[in-house]
Scaffold this motif. Structure first.
Motif, PDB file in Angstrom:
ATOM      1  N   GLY A  26       0.828  -1.210   0.000  1.00  0.00           N
ATOM      2  CA  GLY A  26       0.000   0.000   0.000  1.00  0.00           C
ATOM      3  C   GLY A  26       0.859   1.255   0.000  1.00  0.00           C
ATOM      4  O   GLY A  26       0.565   2.228  -0.706  1.00  0.00           O
ATOM      5  N   GLU A  27       1.941   1.235   0.772  1.00  0.00           N
ATOM      6  CA  GLU A  27       2.852   2.385   0.816  1.00  0.00           C
ATOM      7  C   GLU A  27       3.583   2.558  -0.520  1.00  0.00           C
ATOM      8  O   GLU A  27       3.844   3.683  -0.946  1.00  0.00           O
ATOM      9  N   VAL A  28       3.923   1.439  -1.160  1.00  0.00           N
ATOM     10  CA  VAL A  28       4.540   1.525  -2.491  1.00  0.00           C
ATOM     11  C   VAL A  28       3.555   2.172  -3.470  1.00  0.00           C
ATOM     12  O   VAL A  28       3.941   3.034  -4.274  1.00  0.00           O
ATOM     13  N   GLU A  29       2.284   1.799  -3.396  1.00  0.00           N
ATOM     14  CA  GLU A  29       1.268   2.399  -4.268  1.00  0.00           C
ATOM     15  C   GLU A  29       1.168   3.904  -4.024  1.00  0.00           C
ATOM     16  O   GLU A  29       1.048   4.691  -4.978  1.00  0.00           O
ATOM     17  N   ILE A  30       1.206   4.315  -2.768  1.00  0.00           N
ATOM     18  CA  ILE A  30       1.151   5.747  -2.435  1.00  0.00           C
ATOM     19  C   ILE A  30       2.372   6.462  -3.023  1.00  0.00           C
ATOM     20  O   ILE A  30       2.248   7.549  -3.592  1.00  0.00           O
ATOM     21  N   ALA A  31       3.529   5.839  -2.916  1.00  0.00           N
ATOM     22  CA  ALA A  31       4.756   6.440  -3.468  1.00  0.00           C
ATOM     23  C   ALA A  31       4.650   6.582  -4.980  1.00  0.00           C
ATOM     24  O   ALA A  31       5.035   7.616  -5.540  1.00  0.00           O
ATOM     25  N   ILE A  32       4.122   5.572  -5.648  1.00  0.00           N
ATOM     26  CA  ILE A  32       3.938   5.644  -7.104  1.00  0.00           C
ATOM     27  C   ILE A  32       2.963   6.775  -7.442  1.00  0.00           C
ATOM     28  O   ILE A  32       3.190   7.547  -8.371  1.00  0.00           O
ATOM     29  N   ASP A  33       1.897   6.899  -6.666  1.00  0.00           N
ATOM     30  CA  ASP A  33       0.949   8.001  -6.885  1.00  0.00           C
ATOM     31  C   ASP A  33       1.638   9.354  -6.730  1.00  0.00           C
ATOM     32  O   ASP A  33       1.369  10.289  -7.480  1.00  0.00           O
ATOM     33  N   GLN A  34       2.535   9.470  -5.751  1.00  0.00           N
ATOM     34  CA  GLN A  34       3.280  10.724  -5.562  1.00  0.00           C
ATOM     35  C   GLN A  34       4.148  11.017  -6.777  1.00  0.00           C
ATOM     36  O   GLN A  34       4.225  12.154  -7.234  1.00  0.00           O
TER      37      GLN A  34
END
Length: 191
Positions: A175-183
């Protein structure tokens, strides 16, 4: 040489920064000519080969969550020691390339601890595809310590033999990786 003098850092630091900028589409490297500005705006959609970040994370959830769960049930002291060595080396790593390599080794060590070598093969194949994504995500300043914390949570659950906790910790990590990709995909040039 100009960047070295201007920022007062070493060549490896400049190389690492340029690689991060290239991973998010701001620069491009031309063999024998150097690095050039490619865009003032980060890539709005990242893709890695023919796979989108959403594709990669969806498959990672299908493979790495059950792998972590099985690893918690089947790990040996040798597996625990291997994971500990990798995490300790990750904490001491000084370059993005080294951290990304150790990150991949950690995920592979979890797959190895399942005792099912097909999990290891699948994770190794995924890590090859994830190389560019991992470099791009690692370019974000907060991800070094965040990834280390997330990996420790996975490791701790595996050491405890907590299959559900290990799967949940992988869920949090992805989930944190997904947030980083979104950033990365939403960064815009303020000028």
């Amino acid at each position: 040489p100009e960047l070295l003098a201007q920022f007062g850092v070493s060549r490896p630091v400049i190389r690492e920064a340029l690689r991060g900028l290239q991973a998010i589409g701001l620069t491009e490297s031309r063999t024998g000519r150097g690095t050039f500005v490619a865009s003032k705006v980060a890539k709005l959609t990242l893709s890695f080969g023919q796979y989108s970040p959403a594709d990669l994370n969806e498959v990672r959830r299908c493979v790495e969550m059950p792998a972590a769960s099985l690893a918690a049930s089947r790990r040996t002291q040798e597996h625990i020691d291997e994971m500990q060595r990798i995490l300790d080396a990750h904490d001491l790593a000084t370059s993005t390339d080294e951290r990304v390599r150790l990150d991949g080794q950690f995920h592979c060590s979890i797959a190895r601890a399942t005792g099912n070598m097909l999990f290891l093969r699948l994770v190794e194949d995924l890590r090859e595809i994830l190389q560019e994504q991992s470099l791009a995500v690692s370019a974000l300043p907060h991800r070094r310590t965040a990834a280390a914390t997330e990996h420790r949570a996975i490791f701790d659950a595996i050491v405890r033999g907590d299959a559900d906790g290990a799967a949940a910790a992988v869920t949090t990590h992805l989930g944190e990786v997904e947030i980083a990709i979104d950033q990365l995909t939403s960064q815009r040039d303020p000028g």
